[in-house]
Design an enzyme around this catalytic site. Structure first.
Site, mmCIF file in Angstrom:
data_model
loop_
_atom_site.group_PDB
_atom_site.id
_atom_site.type_symbol
_atom_site.label_atom_id
_atom_site.label_comp_id
_atom_site.label_asym_id
_atom_site.label_seq_id
_atom_site.Cartn_x
_atom_site.Cartn_y
_atom_site.Cartn_z
ATOM 1 N N LEU A 1 38.248 20.358 -40.746
ATOM 2 C CA LEU A 1 39.083 20.152 -42.124
ATOM 3 C C LEU A 1 38.609 18.771 -42.676
ATOM 4 O O LEU A 1 38.608 17.794 -42.052
ATOM 5 C CB LEU A 1 40.530 20.109 -41.730
ATOM 6 C CG LEU A 1 41.488 19.989 -43.093
ATOM 7 C CD1 LEU A 1 41.169 21.095 -43.774
ATOM 8 C CD2 LEU A 1 42.845 19.735 -42.627
ATOM 9 N N ASP A 2 37.877 18.788 -43.978
ATOM 10 C CA ASP A 2 37.664 17.618 -44.739
ATOM 11 C C ASP A 2 36.754 16.713 -43.926
ATOM 12 O O ASP A 2 36.681 15.376 -44.280
ATOM 13 C CB ASP A 2 38.924 16.480 -44.724
ATOM 14 C CG ASP A 2 40.095 17.544 -45.694
ATOM 15 O OD1 ASP A 2 39.575 18.293 -46.631
ATOM 16 O OD2 ASP A 2 41.000 17.120 -45.661
ATOM 17 N N GLU A 3 35.791 17.345 -43.098
ATOM 18 C CA GLU A 3 34.449 16.599 -42.368
ATOM 19 C C GLU A 3 33.176 17.247 -42.933
ATOM 20 O O GLU A 3 32.220 17.017 -42.468
ATOM 21 C CB GLU A 3 34.932 16.693 -40.937
ATOM 22 C CG GLU A 3 36.002 15.994 -40.519
ATOM 23 C CD GLU A 3 35.993 14.644 -40.494
ATOM 24 O OE1 GLU A 3 34.931 14.069 -40.609
ATOM 25 O OE2 GLU A 3 37.251 14.020 -40.668
#
Length: 281
Positions: free
Chosen positions: A224-226
């Site tokens: 997530l969000d990486e």
């Protein structure tokens, strides 16, 4: 004349540019733009080239280029510039990024086609349909999420979608869907990552007295969000700004960053390079 864009990524070795140039010559082409990058960390060579050619059959042009470059085993893409990517936009209640993308598409600033918008709320239907674009309401609950994602994949296939854009879509995609959309989905994050996670990020930022707020557009991955970052920007703030002013300023920077990222991807200016991106301006 047809204008083509070529991107490639492969292990660096002598002769790559020569081989591509020979292919363009055989196609009676004229190189308009060429950019390249060598990553000395992993020995990777990246290139983006545009050229004009009287060959109007993209299959024939691609075949000539593939034959010349086969020995280098590249990750290769050849596209007619006139063939605009087909984009499916996903949105929840906040529609500022969606409206901005649709406006930029309408005035020709974004070289994309948007045949469909998908949302887990009905609130945006009327606004989307005013643009002459299809709208699909796809509610998501814990129990219905697998079925909803199956339907989303059906819509992607049905509308021949090249890119999915999460324009403030507030549902987390499953790991399986992220893998299926690898390199074909862009998210806009309400922070200059790394940043404040969870609910009410601008209010968290306000409480911490931040001096910069921003936004990050990145490819979607199971982490997530990486995902690999495409574009970022910030605006300066100070103690005079209220949380509501931060929200308004945040919306502006989110719109700009997402639009830039979508344009860069649509023009084949972004090459994935492991966990990073090479972005040719």
């Amino acid at each position: 004349m047809e204008r083509y864009v070529v991107t490639l990524r492969c292990r660096d070795r002598p002769g790559i540019v020569r081989a591509l140039s020979d292919a363009v010559f055989e196609l009676k082409g004229n190189i308009v733009e060429s950019q390249q990058f060598y990553d000395d960390r992993g020995g990777t060579f990246c290139l983006r080239m545009t050229f004009d050619s009287p060959e109007t059959d993209v299959t024939a042009a691609r075949g000539e280029i593939e034959a010349r470059l086969r020995e280098f085993d590249p990750v290769l893409k050849v596209r007619c510039v006139a063939d605009r990517p087909r984009v499916l936009v996903m949105v929840s209640r906040e529609d500022h990024c969606l409206e901005d993308l649709l406006y930029r598409r309408r005035i020709g600033e974004l070289p994309i086609e948007v045949p469909l918008v998908v949302s887990n709320h009905e609130t945006g239907r009327e606004a989307v349909q005013r643009h002459g674009i299809g709208f699909e309401y796809l509610p998501v609950t814990r129990d219905s999420k697998p079925a909803a994602e199956t339907r989303l994949l059906e819509l992607i296939a049905e509308h021949r979608i090249d890119l999915v854009v999460l324009a403030r879509y507030m549902q987390v995609l499953s790991d399986d869907l992220c893998r299926r959309l690898d390199g074909r989905a862009i998210n806009i994050h309400h922070s200059f990552l790394p940043g404040f996670k969870g609910a009410r990020p601008y209010h968290q930022a306000h409480l911490r007295g931040v001096k910069l707020i921003g936004a990050t557009a990145h490819y979607v991955t199971a982490e997530l969000d990486e995902g690999p970052i495409i574009e970022q920007d910030v605006v300066r703030v100070d103690h005079h700004h209220s949380a509501e002013q931060l929200v308004a300023m945040g919306r502006d920077v989110e719109r700009m960053v997402l639009a830039r990222a979508v344009r860069l991807h649509a023009e084949d200016r972004v090459l994935r390079n492991g966990d990073r991106t090479v972005v040719f301006a």
